[in-house]
Design a protein around this motif. Structure first.
Motif, PDB file in Angstrom:
ATOM      1  N   ARG A 175       0.854  -1.199   0.000  1.00 36.40           N
ATOM      2  CA  ARG A 175       0.000   0.000   0.000  1.00 36.40           C
ATOM      3  C   ARG A 175       0.882   1.237   0.000  1.00 36.40           C
ATOM      4  O   ARG A 175       2.003   1.223   0.480  1.00 36.40           O
ATOM      5  N   PHE A 176       0.355   2.308  -0.555  1.00 38.10           N
ATOM      6  CA  PHE A 176       1.025   3.615  -0.550  1.00 38.10           C
ATOM      7  C   PHE A 176       2.441   3.547  -1.140  1.00 38.10           C
ATOM      8  O   PHE A 176       3.350   4.267  -0.725  1.00 38.10           O
ATOM      9  N   GLY A 177       2.625   2.646  -2.124  1.00 36.35           N
ATOM     10  CA  GLY A 177       3.920   2.567  -2.787  1.00 36.35           C
ATOM     11  C   GLY A 177       4.948   1.714  -2.077  1.00 36.35           C
ATOM     12  O   GLY A 177       6.081   1.612  -2.540  1.00 36.35           O
ATOM     13  N   PHE A 178       4.584   1.085  -0.966  1.00 41.64           N
ATOM     14  CA  PHE A 178       5.502   0.211  -0.243  1.00 41.64           C
ATOM     15  C   PHE A 178       5.093  -1.237  -0.447  1.00 41.64           C
ATOM     16  O   PHE A 178       3.909  -1.564  -0.430  1.00 41.64           O
ATOM     17  N   GLU A 179       6.084  -2.117  -0.601  1.00 46.50           N
ATOM     18  CA  GLU A 179       5.776  -3.542  -0.705  1.00 46.50           C
ATOM     19  C   GLU A 179       6.837  -4.338   0.051  1.00 46.50           C
ATOM     20  O   GLU A 179       8.033  -4.197  -0.197  1.00 46.50           O
TER      21      GLU A 179
END
Length: 434
Positions: free
Chosen positions: A219-223
């Motif tokens: 989410r929000f560009g984090f993985e």
């Protein structure tokens, strides 16, 4: 996965002294008072090239004022469940006791390999006295002295042979963030808040979750993979020490993560058990983020945050370059900031510095403040490079590397941190011959 070896036995048999010898540092308290090892101690050791995690389980006297009953029985049961091998320590001075027999009975019922170590054997007379321990039903025992180290080698030779071969881990491109801490500090609630669903059972009873569980977060560009290491659920037949069990789970999770997110309860502080977990991550060269949860429950004054943070950093010395985020999972305060910080720490741990840049920046600093002369000899550091390791590791090539002492190594580490930002990550420095 790294094997776990537990040292068990009744009080005053020398477990902590033996533990200190194996990890080659004085971390566990050694004292002749029963029950002095109130907190469990954790470390890494290796023998003949085989690494393993070591746990000093401590010991208590039955009928003591401790809130838990049957401490020895319970700790041995937990060690049997989690450890790959067990060192069962007895004491030739006091001889065979009923408590030794009780521990031996539990060990014989298990399928785990255990090694009977008869401690304080430092003379031929005591070697003969050790024969009585054959009555515990073992084929072989090992006589040793944990104070001077005699007899340790034979025990460790056989111990490492019994440890399982290290399994090849499936490589994942995703970073692994282990969420660790004492039971009921808010670990599962933290993950539930992040992923937006009640995947984990959350109660106000310590130890609801039994096993470490991986969750992919995207989410929000984090993985990345989140690993929850919350405590355990109770079993009918075992009176469990939740602190001990949850940290044993954390040991495994920490060894195979990239960043440890250490959650502590603000109302309990950065106590000994939390410090044990912190130093375990540091010794394993993992990234660290400290989250102070339940901050909404703390009465605050003007400098409360600064004083709390100052205390944590004092306890973390010399590894003080660690991010500390004050959060409230219940009120969803600064949760995203916590993850953002963990991602930054992961990037710092993975950072590669070009050799040319290292030398351009650090060599002038070293020339301006060279290592102190030693026995009239001057040390000259001529070249620096980063080694191909999964965490920041640097080699400094010098004419006389053996004369560079720890204070100057810390100076070099500080200059690396000042110029290249390794916040949250242990930095290793090696001096090599040019």
């Amino acid at each position: 996965m790294m094997s776990i070896v537990a040292i068990v036995g009744r009080p005053n048999v020398g477990k902590s002294t033996f533990f200190n010898r194996l990890i080659q540092r004085r971390e566990a308290i050694t004292d002749a008072v029963s029950g002095v090892t109130r907190d469990r101690h954790y470390g890494k050791s290796d023998w003949n090239g085989k690494e393993f995690s070591l746990i000093d389980t401590g010991g208590y006297v039955k009928g003591s004022d401790d809130v838990f009953e049957d401490e020895i029985d319970k700790q041995v049961v937990l060690a049997i469940e989690e450890a790959d091998a067990i060192i069962f320590m007895v004491d030739v001075e006091s001889g065979l006791t009923g408590m030794d027999e009780e521990v031996a009975t539990l060990l014989r019922k298990s399928k785990k390999p255990f090694f009977l170590a008869v401690n304080k054997v430092d003379s031929a007379t005591r070697e003969n006295d050790a024969v009585e321990f054959y009555s515990l039903g073992v084929e072989k025992y090992y006589t040793l002295s944990s104070i001077n180290g005699s007899g340790t080698g034979e025990l460790l030779d056989d111990l490492v042979k019994a440890l399982p071969e290290k399994e090849e881990e499936e490589e994942s491109e995703l970073p692994r963030f282990a969420v660790v801490g004492r039971p009921n500090a808010g670990k599962s609630s933290f993950i539930n808040t992040l992923i937006g669903e009640e995947r984990y059972i959350v109660t106000d009873i310590a130890g609801t979750t039994r096993d470490s569980i991986d969750t992919r977060y995207n989410r929000f560009g984090f993985e990345f993979n989140l690993v929850d290491t919350a405590g355990i659920r109770r079993k009918a037949k075992v009176k469990e020490d939740l602190e001990f069990y949850s940290v044993m789970r954390s040991v495994r999770a920490i060894e195979h993560c990239d960043v440890m997110i250490l959650i502590l309860d603000a109302t309990r502080g950065f106590d000994g058990q939390v410090q044990n977990i912190f130093w375990l991550a540091q010794r394993n060269n993992k990234g660290v983020v400290i989250l102070v949860n339940k901050w909404d429950l703390v009465e605050k004054e003007t400098n409360t945050v600064k004083e709390f943070e100052k205390h944590i950093r004092q306890e973390c010395e010399p590894f003080t370059d660690v991010p500390i985020v004050f959060i409230s999972v219940l009120n969803k305060q600064r949760i995203f900031k916590a993850i953002e910080t963990a991602v930054e720490v992961y990037k710092n741990r993975s950072k590669r510095i070009k050799t040319s840049k290292l030398n351009d920046v650090l060599l002038p600093i070293i020339q301006a403040t060279p290592p102190p002369q030693y026995k009239g000899k001057y040390v000259k550091i001529k070249f620096i490079t980063q080694l191909p390791m999964p965490y920041p590791t640097f080699a400094f090539f010098a004419n006389l590397p053996q004369y560079v002492k720890d204070p100057y190594k810390r100076f070099l580490e500080n200059k690396l941190r000042e110029n290249f930002d390794f916040t949250g990550v242990p930095v290793k420095i090696y001096l090599r011959k040019k």
